[in-house]
Scaffold this active site. Sequence first.
Site, PDB file in Angstrom:
ATOM      1  N   SER A  58      -0.276  -7.253  -3.913  1.00  0.00           N
ATOM      2  CA  SER A  58      -0.668  -5.946  -4.444  1.00  0.00           C
ATOM      3  C   SER A  58       0.401  -5.413  -5.388  1.00  0.00           C
ATOM      4  O   SER A  58       1.599  -5.679  -5.191  1.00  0.00           O
ATOM      5  CB  SER A  58      -0.851  -4.976  -3.271  1.00  0.00           C
ATOM      6  OG  SER A  58      -0.857  -3.648  -3.728  1.00  0.00           O
ATOM      7  N   TYR A 107       1.699  -0.546   4.025  1.00  0.00           N
ATOM      8  CA  TYR A 107       0.786  -1.478   3.348  1.00  0.00           C
ATOM      9  C   TYR A 107       1.573  -2.363   2.380  1.00  0.00           C
ATOM     10  O   TYR A 107       1.474  -3.590   2.412  1.00  0.00           O
ATOM     11  CB  TYR A 107      -0.299  -0.696   2.601  1.00  0.00           C
ATOM     12  CG  TYR A 107      -1.125  -1.552   1.667  1.00  0.00           C
ATOM     13  CD1 TYR A 107      -1.952  -2.554   2.167  1.00  0.00           C
ATOM     14  CD2 TYR A 107      -1.065  -1.376   0.289  1.00  0.00           C
ATOM     15  CE1 TYR A 107      -2.699  -3.352   1.311  1.00  0.00           C
ATOM     16  CE2 TYR A 107      -1.818  -2.166  -0.572  1.00  0.00           C
ATOM     17  CZ  TYR A 107      -2.626  -3.154  -0.056  1.00  0.00           C
ATOM     18  OH  TYR A 107      -3.367  -3.942  -0.896  1.00  0.00           O
TER      19      TYR A 107
HETATM   20  N1  LIG Z   1      -9.132  -3.421  -4.505  1.00  0.00           N
HETATM   21  C1  LIG Z   1      -7.913  -3.240  -4.996  1.00  0.00           C
HETATM   22  O1  LIG Z   1      -7.690  -2.418  -5.901  1.00  0.00           O
HETATM   23  C2  LIG Z   1      -6.753  -4.047  -4.484  1.00  0.00           C
HETATM   24  C3  LIG Z   1      -5.485  -3.827  -5.066  1.00  0.00           C
HETATM   25  C4  LIG Z   1      -4.397  -4.573  -4.602  1.00  0.00           C
HETATM   26  C5  LIG Z   1      -4.573  -5.517  -3.620  1.00  0.00           C
HETATM   27  N2  LIG Z   1      -5.813  -5.691  -3.058  1.00  0.00           N
HETATM   28  C6  LIG Z   1      -5.945  -6.710  -2.009  1.00  0.00           C
HETATM   29  O2  LIG Z   1      -7.046  -7.544  -2.323  1.00  0.00           O
HETATM   30  C7  LIG Z   1      -7.690  -7.982  -1.135  1.00  0.00           C
HETATM   31  C8  LIG Z   1      -9.163  -7.631  -1.162  1.00  0.00           C
HETATM   32  O3  LIG Z   1      -9.279  -6.216  -1.272  1.00  0.00           O
HETATM   33  P1  LIG Z   1     -10.684  -5.477  -1.328  1.00  0.00           P
HETATM   34  O4  LIG Z   1     -10.524  -4.341  -2.260  1.00  0.00           O
HETATM   35  O5  LIG Z   1     -11.767  -6.473  -1.542  1.00  0.00           O
HETATM   36  O6  LIG Z   1     -10.733  -4.886   0.167  1.00  0.00           O
HETATM   37  P2  LIG Z   1     -11.942  -4.820   1.225  1.00  0.00           P
HETATM   38  O7  LIG Z   1     -11.454  -3.950   2.322  1.00  0.00           O
HETATM   39  O8  LIG Z   1     -13.201  -4.453   0.533  1.00  0.00           O
HETATM   40  O9  LIG Z   1     -12.074  -6.324   1.713  1.00  0.00           O
HETATM   41  C9  LIG Z   1     -11.287  -6.859   2.748  1.00  0.00           C
HETATM   42  C10 LIG Z   1     -12.225  -7.545   3.744  1.00  0.00           C
HETATM   43  O10 LIG Z   1     -11.429  -8.181   4.739  1.00  0.00           O
HETATM   44  C11 LIG Z   1     -12.068  -8.000   5.983  1.00  0.00           C
HETATM   45  N3  LIG Z   1     -11.023  -8.071   7.029  1.00  0.00           N
HETATM   46  C12 LIG Z   1     -10.028  -7.179   7.241  1.00  0.00           C
HETATM   47  N4  LIG Z   1      -9.284  -7.562   8.289  1.00  0.00           N
HETATM   48  C13 LIG Z   1      -9.810  -8.720   8.741  1.00  0.00           C
HETATM   49  C14 LIG Z   1      -9.488  -9.591   9.821  1.00  0.00           C
HETATM   50  N5  LIG Z   1      -8.455  -9.331  10.642  1.00  0.00           N
HETATM   51  N6  LIG Z   1     -10.249 -10.697  10.004  1.00  0.00           N
HETATM   52  C15 LIG Z   1     -11.290 -10.958   9.190  1.00  0.00           C
HETATM   53  N7  LIG Z   1     -11.657 -10.161   8.166  1.00  0.00           N
HETATM   54  C16 LIG Z   1     -10.922  -9.048   7.946  1.00  0.00           C
HETATM   55  C17 LIG Z   1     -12.719  -6.638   5.912  1.00  0.00           C
HETATM   56  O11 LIG Z   1     -13.812  -6.501   6.811  1.00  0.00           O
HETATM   57  C18 LIG Z   1     -13.151  -6.557   4.451  1.00  0.00           C
HETATM   58  O12 LIG Z   1     -14.512  -6.952   4.301  1.00  0.00           O
HETATM   59  C19 LIG Z   1      -6.916  -7.345   0.014  1.00  0.00           C
HETATM   60  O13 LIG Z   1      -5.937  -8.254   0.453  1.00  0.00           O
HETATM   61  C20 LIG Z   1      -6.249  -6.149  -0.632  1.00  0.00           C
HETATM   62  O14 LIG Z   1      -5.077  -5.769   0.065  1.00  0.00           O
HETATM   63  C21 LIG Z   1      -6.902  -4.980  -3.470  1.00  0.00           C
END
Ligand SMILES: NC(=O)c1ccc[n+]([C@@H]2O[C@H](COP(=O)([O-])OP(=O)(O)OC[C@H]3O[C@@H](n4cnc5c(N)ncnc54)[C@H](O)[C@@H]3O)[C@@H](O)[C@H]2O)c1
Length: 326
Positions: free
Chosen positions: A129, A154
């Site tokens: 991130s 986080y």
């Molecule tokens: N969306 C953004 O702007 C952004 C920015 C920086 C980093 N990220 C990273 O990108 C990745 C995806 O983010 P996103 O926006 O799609 O988030 P999201 O919350 O929509 O997707 C994450 C998914 O992981 C699943 N999950 C969480 N814990 C779990 C576990 N213990 N076992 C199995 N499944 C689990 C959740 O149910 C969810 O569907 C994450 O690692 C997030 O930290 C996202």
Amino acid sequence: MHILVTGVAGFIGFHVAQALLARGETVIGVDNLNDYYDPALKHARLAQLTGQKGFSFQPVELADRDAVDALLVPASGVTHIIHLAAQAGVRYSLQNPHAYISANIVAQINLLEAVRRLPGLVHFVYASSSSVYGHAEKAPFAVTDRTDRPLSLYAATKKADELFHYTYAHLYRIPATGLRFFTVYGPWGRPDMAAFLFTKAILAGEPIRLFNGGDMRRDFTYIDDIVAGVLATLDHPPADTGEAPPHRVYNLGHNHPEKLTDFVAILEEALGRKAVLDLQPMQPGDVYETAADITESRRDLGFSPTTPLSVGLPKFIAWYREFYRV
Ligand SMILES: NC(=O)c1ccc[n+]([C@@H]2O[C@H](COP(=O)([O-])OP(=O)(O)OC[C@H]3O[C@@H](n4cnc5c(N)ncnc54)[C@H](O)[C@@H]3O)[C@@H](O)[C@H]2O)c1
């Protein structure tokens, strides 16, 4: 390729799986479908994937070591991993820190340990991130900048994941690439993020909260640009020369930070309604500006984001209106 996509019912995982299936790959999707935000949205994303050729889904809790070991047996045929499951969100980490340790630390180690026993893994791509830059001294943020001053738990867990991967690449030569995403938005987006929260509030005539009085800049990155970056990464595993560990980290961001107030203005125009503003002070854990220096991702992966907010936000709103029938 047989690609394990974790967090497949999440925002980015869903889009990545769609793109992989479109190019004919085999995708094994896993997710625990937790209720951090409305699970109905996760189920709806999953319903789009279910039935597509090459797709299968397993409901797996990645913090459960036995479940991960059972998932990643050699017979699974997994050749690549795109690990996107996580407990996301900066502000929620102030309320529920343990969720971050479970999803972002324990789950990551479970996967890395299982992968040690998995012959022939070509590439382990995982989400980091932009928040790892924390107290940054300058913008844009370069991958070589300091990342040892995270401002939220986080961010600290995401930095820890990068360190774990470095160690495992060193000890066990597990080829891995970490991707520092910068504020991703788009159709099927996350309900806890600005585009979604603001759209919902503006349509309901409710105030939207702007932290630091709206004086913030974010490198908002459209989902299609992120997906292109993830797939390009997948196709470029780090070479193992036997010297440096086969591990790299890249920034994936639009490389064009925009003011939060401009973001609101584009939303207002696309929605045809004015927002009611609730100006709030800076929140603990937040940063004033995020901006990606994408020199390395451009050079090594051909990463070339093309979507400005003026194009991407109306696409998000079109999806939102159709999905929620508003
Ligand atoms: N969306 C953004 O702007 C952004 C920015 C920086 C980093 N990220 C990273 O990108 C990745 C995806 O983010 P996103 O926006 O799609 O988030 P999201 O919350 O929509 O997707 C994450 C998914 O992981 C699943 N999950 C969480 N814990 C779990 C576990 N213990 N076992 C199995 N499944 C689990 C959740 O149910 C969810 O569907 C994450 O690692 C997030 O930290 C996202």
